[in-house]
Design a protein around this motif. Structure first.
Motif, PDB file in Angstrom:
ATOM      1  N   SER A   5       5.913   4.016  11.412  1.00 17.18           N
ATOM      2  CA  SER A   5       4.765   4.296  12.264  1.00 17.18           C
ATOM      3  C   SER A   5       3.646   4.935  11.448  1.00 17.18           C
ATOM      4  N   PRO A   6       2.416   4.417  11.570  1.00 21.45           N
ATOM      5  CA  PRO A   6       1.291   5.075  10.905  1.00 21.45           C
ATOM      6  C   PRO A   6       0.989   6.392  11.603  1.00 21.45           C
ATOM      7  N   SER A   7       0.091   7.153  11.032  1.00 20.92           N
ATOM      8  CA  SER A   7      -0.312   8.393  11.696  1.00 20.92           C
ATOM      9  C   SER A   7      -1.168   8.055  12.907  1.00 20.92           C
ATOM     10  N   ALA A   8      -1.227   8.988  13.839  1.00 26.00           N
ATOM     11  CA  ALA A   8      -2.058   8.793  15.029  1.00 26.00           C
ATOM     12  C   ALA A   8      -3.515   8.598  14.639  1.00 26.00           C
ATOM     13  N   THR A 146     -15.872   9.932  11.985  1.00 28.54           N
ATOM     14  CA  THR A 146     -15.604  11.375  11.868  1.00 28.54           C
ATOM     15  C   THR A 146     -14.372  11.792  12.658  1.00 28.54           C
ATOM     16  N   LEU A 147     -13.587  10.808  13.093  1.00 26.29           N
ATOM     17  CA  LEU A 147     -12.420  11.094  13.916  1.00 26.29           C
ATOM     18  C   LEU A 147     -11.298  11.712  13.083  1.00 26.29           C
ATOM     19  N   HIS A 148     -10.836  12.879  13.493  1.00 26.79           N
ATOM     20  CA  HIS A 148      -9.716  13.540  12.817  1.00 26.79           C
ATOM     21  C   HIS A 148      -8.716  14.002  13.870  1.00 26.79           C
ATOM     22  N   LEU A 149      -7.448  13.669  13.628  1.00 30.32           N
ATOM     23  CA  LEU A 149      -6.390  14.047  14.548  1.00 30.32           C
ATOM     24  C   LEU A 149      -5.273  14.742  13.781  1.00 30.32           C
ATOM     25  N   ASP A 150      -4.419  15.414  14.526  1.00 30.03           N
ATOM     26  CA  ASP A 150      -3.224  15.980  13.910  1.00 30.03           C
ATOM     27  C   ASP A 150      -2.377  14.841  13.339  1.00 30.03           C
ATOM     28  N   ASP A 151      -1.663  15.129  12.285  1.00 29.25           N
ATOM     29  CA  ASP A 151      -0.921  14.090  11.584  1.00 29.25           C
ATOM     30  C   ASP A 151       0.391  13.760  12.290  1.00 29.25           C
ATOM     31  N   ASP A 152       0.274  13.384  13.557  1.00 30.52           N
ATOM     32  CA  ASP A 152       1.448  13.009  14.338  1.00 30.52           C
ATOM     33  C   ASP A 152       1.719  11.519  14.202  1.00 30.52           C
ATOM     34  N   SER A 153       2.906  11.123  14.573  1.00 25.65           N
ATOM     35  CA  SER A 153       3.272   9.716  14.582  1.00 25.65           C
ATOM     36  C   SER A 153       2.463   8.975  15.639  1.00 25.65           C
ATOM     37  N   LYS A 156       4.629   8.006  18.787  1.00 22.53           N
ATOM     38  CA  LYS A 156       4.797   9.078  19.770  1.00 22.53           C
ATOM     39  C   LYS A 156       3.492   9.343  20.521  1.00 22.53           C
ATOM     40  N   THR A 157       2.400   9.420  19.785  1.00 24.49           N
ATOM     41  CA  THR A 157       1.116   9.790  20.375  1.00 24.49           C
ATOM     42  C   THR A 157       0.618   8.730  21.349  1.00 24.49           C
ATOM     43  N   PHE A 158       0.684   7.465  20.955  1.00 23.90           N
ATOM     44  CA  PHE A 158       0.121   6.420  21.810  1.00 23.90           C
ATOM     45  C   PHE A 158       1.056   6.054  22.953  1.00 23.90           C
ATOM     46  N   ARG A 159       2.344   6.258  22.790  1.00 23.09           N
ATOM     47  CA  ARG A 159       3.218   6.102  23.948  1.00 23.09           C
ATOM     48  C   ARG A 159       2.843   7.148  25.006  1.00 23.09           C
ATOM     49  N   ASN A 201      -1.703  -2.938  20.739  1.00 19.08           N
ATOM     50  CA  ASN A 201      -0.994  -4.144  20.302  1.00 19.08           C
ATOM     51  C   ASN A 201      -1.767  -4.879  19.214  1.00 19.08           C
ATOM     52  N   ALA A 202      -3.106  -4.958  19.351  1.00 17.34           N
ATOM     53  CA  ALA A 202      -3.924  -5.645  18.356  1.00 17.34           C
ATOM     54  C   ALA A 202      -3.930  -4.889  17.028  1.00 17.34           C
ATOM     55  N   ALA A 203      -3.898  -3.564  17.102  1.00 19.74           N
ATOM     56  CA  ALA A 203      -3.943  -2.761  15.885  1.00 19.74           C
ATOM     57  C   ALA A 203      -2.605  -2.742  15.154  1.00 19.74           C
ATOM     58  N   ASP A 204      -1.506  -2.755  15.912  1.00 14.74           N
ATOM     59  CA  ASP A 204      -0.166  -2.717  15.308  1.00 14.74           C
ATOM     60  C   ASP A 204       0.826  -3.251  16.330  1.00 14.74           C
ATOM     61  N   ALA A 205       1.046  -4.567  16.309  1.00 14.50           N
ATOM     62  CA  ALA A 205       1.857  -5.219  17.345  1.00 14.50           C
ATOM     63  C   ALA A 205       3.291  -4.717  17.376  1.00 14.50           C
TER      64      ALA A 205
END
Length: 289
Positions: A5-8, A146-153, A156-159, A201-205
């Motif tokens: 899984s990439p980072s969020a 300029t989008l920065h998020l916590d380095d979560d999976s 997990k984040t998108f679910r 889905n388009a970004a990471d099926a």
């Protein structure tokens, strides 16, 4: 091999920048009034606003909210033109289906709406050249930079985000009393869930796999049913209004009554399929976990 899984943040950037690029890429065809150009651009504007609304909940970056706010008036201008286009197309299709050849009815329901569309399209072209339009385009080009998020999976984040949007749809359904305003709320909630699901889905099926695709299809079905319902009711409203004008002008009014009955029947049929579609959305949400 298991999916890593990439980072969020990586996925969120990918989603926002892809949606922004789609808005930019579709703009020229809309302004030139190419076939389906305005509709395609409007859809992409809605997609970008929708994914921004979802991703805003992950970030304190004010640029996301500014971009979404700047797109809102542009979306309204496009929407007004698109509504006229839909009314004309739908009236023409229904008249052909019913075998109505009344020249006055065609002029009023198709010709006048086409003229209104041309007027509203010209207004959209003018709006594009305003300072507000220039600001909007700049914000779209820079969206996500300029989008920065916590380095979560991202998994997990998108679910979690998808489940939130699914709960938003469920709340809209519980509040619905069958009125047009409440049904519109259900449609908007389904649209947001659909667009986020499709964007992931388009970004990471492989990120959420078939569970997410199933959820996206279910949300799309709800969104489409209520969209068709709305468009048919727009034609009913237009036919009833035009009936009065035709009566005043001493023209035949029977075609408008026939069109209104037919469009109302179609609207009712779309609504009859809604409970099953909502049930599928609830089941897909549970399967997402």
């Amino acid at each position: 091999m298991s999916h890593v899984s990439p980072s969020a943040e990586t996925l969120a950037r990918r989603i926002v920048q892809s949606a922004s690029a789609d808005v930019e890429a579709s703009e020229a065809a809309a302004l030139r009034d190419e076939p389906d150009g305005l509709h395609e651009h409007r859809t992409r504007v809605r997609r970008l606003r929708s994914v921004l609304a979802s991703i805003e909940r992950l970030s304190d970056d004010p640029a996301l909210a500014r971009t979404r706010a700047a797109l809102a008036p542009w979306g309204r201008v496009l929407g007004e033109a698109r509504d006229a286009e839909v009314r004309a197309d739908r009236a023409e299709a229904v008249m052909a289906e019913l075998g109505i050849v009344d020249a006055d009815a065609r002029r009023r329901l198709v010709g006048d709406e086409r003229a209104e569309y041309r007027h509203l399209h010209a207004r959209a072209v003018d709006a594009h050249e305003t300072p507000a339009g220039q600001t909007r385009r700049q914000l779209v080009r820079e969206a996500g930079l300029t989008l920065h998020l916590d380095d979560d999976s991202a998994r997990k984040t998108f679910r979690r985000l998808l489940r939130r949007d699914a709960r938003r749809l469920a709340r809209a359904v519980r509040r619905s009393d069958g009125s047009l305003d409440r049904l519109h709320d259900v449609r908007k909630a389904a649209r947001r869930l659909r667009y986020l699901s499709e964007a992931v889905n388009a970004a990471d099926a492989s990120l959420l796999g078939g569970d997410n695709r199933r959820l996206g299809r279910a949300a799309k079905r709800v969104h489409k049913l209520l969209g068709e319902h709305r468009d048919d009711l727009l034609l009913v409203e237009r036919a009833v209004e035009t009936h009065r004008r035709a009566f005043t002008a001493q023209e035949a009014t029977a075609p408008y009554d026939e069109i209104a009955r037919h469009a109302q029947s179609r609207a009712d049929a779309h609504l009859a399929h809604l409970p099953k579609a909502l049930k599928r959305a609830r089941k897909a949400t549970k399967m997402l976990g």
